[in-house]
Design a protein around this motif. Structure first.
Motif, short mmCIF file in Angstrom:
data_model
loop_
_atom_site.label_atom_id
_atom_site.label_comp_id
_atom_site.label_asym_id
_atom_site.label_seq_id
_atom_site.Cartn_x
_atom_site.Cartn_y
_atom_site.Cartn_z
N LYS A 122 0.84 -1.20 0.00
CA LYS A 122 0.00 0.00 0.00
C LYS A 122 0.88 1.26 0.00
N GLN A 138 -8.66 10.29 -2.06
CA GLN A 138 -9.54 9.19 -2.44
C GLN A 138 -8.76 7.90 -2.63
N ILE A 139 -7.57 8.03 -3.17
CA ILE A 139 -6.74 6.84 -3.42
C ILE A 139 -6.36 6.18 -2.10
N GLU A 141 -8.04 6.11 0.63
CA GLU A 141 -9.20 5.38 1.12
C GLU A 141 -9.34 4.04 0.39
N ALA A 142 -9.18 4.05 -0.93
CA ALA A 142 -9.30 2.80 -1.70
C ALA A 142 -8.19 1.83 -1.35
N ILE A 143 -6.97 2.33 -1.23
CA ILE A 143 -5.83 1.48 -0.90
C ILE A 143 -6.00 0.86 0.48
N ASN A 144 -6.53 1.63 1.42
CA ASN A 144 -6.71 1.11 2.77
C ASN A 144 -7.71 -0.04 2.83
N GLN A 145 -8.53 -0.20 1.80
CA GLN A 145 -9.51 -1.27 1.79
C GLN A 145 -8.92 -2.60 1.30
#
Length: 195
Positions: A122, A138-139, A141-145
């Motif tokens: 990540k 935003q990226i 947030e997506a990477i943390n998922q």
């Protein structure tokens, strides 16, 4: 497109595109194969593994430093390919190199959990996207998922690709794919990895 089709705009042979929803596997990307082979050589023949072992053996928390090594090696491997690794294959290249670096460190006695590697991955992705000028809010947030299990699945697939390339499922560095025009070797003689 039909075999032998010509691009009407250029008169050149048309590039075949993968059908919608299908991407060519990374091993079909000659630049990816070249970059992967470069990384493998840098790690196992040109002393990169010694640097990784030194970090693993001397640092109390080696993962940030090992992530840096993997990131720099991924960047250098793409650079050696002329920056021609397809964007969708850069992730696979980064995962492969990170996994190889972690494997070398583990051989020195350092133990990592899937969560450690997922976190390092990540970090590499976020850094790459920041360097590309992307809005990282935003990226992030997506990477943390991305879960460790998802990372493990990606890593397993990438390792299978690496094994196929190593076993001759794709051309080795400096060897053009069948039917391709031979190209001079990339890079400058004596070029070393920045690790």
């Amino acid at each position: 497109q039909a075999p032998g089709a010509v691009d009407p705009a250029t008169g050149e042979p048309a590039m075949e595109e993968a059908p919608m929803g299908e991407e060519a596997p990374p091993e079909a990307d000659p630049a990816f194969v070249e970059a992967m082979n470069f990384a493998r050589t840098a790690l196992y023949k040109d002393g990169g593994s010694d640097k990784v072992k030194e970090i693993a053996e001397t640092m109390p928390d080696p993962m940030p430093q090992l992530t840096q090594v993997a990131y720099e090696m991924t960047s250098k491997a793409d650079e050696v390919s002329g920056g021609n690794v397809l964007d969708e294959n850069l992730v696979s290249l980064g995962v492969y190199i990170l996994a190889e670096v972690a494997e070398i460190a583990e051989a020195s006695g350092t133990v990592f959990q899937s969560a450690d590697l997922a976190s390092a991955f990540k970090s590499m992705m976020l850094r790459y996207l920041q360097e590309q000028g992307a809005d990282t809010a935003q990226i992030q947030e997506a990477i943390n998922q991305i879960t460790p299990e998802q990372f493990d699945a990606i890593n397993e697939q990438v390792q299978q690709t690496g094994a196929a390339i190593k076993e001759g499922g794709a051309p080795e560095q400096g060897q053009p794919p069948p039917g391709a025009q031979p190209q001079p070797p990339p890079g400058v003689p004596g070029q070393e990895m920045p690790i």
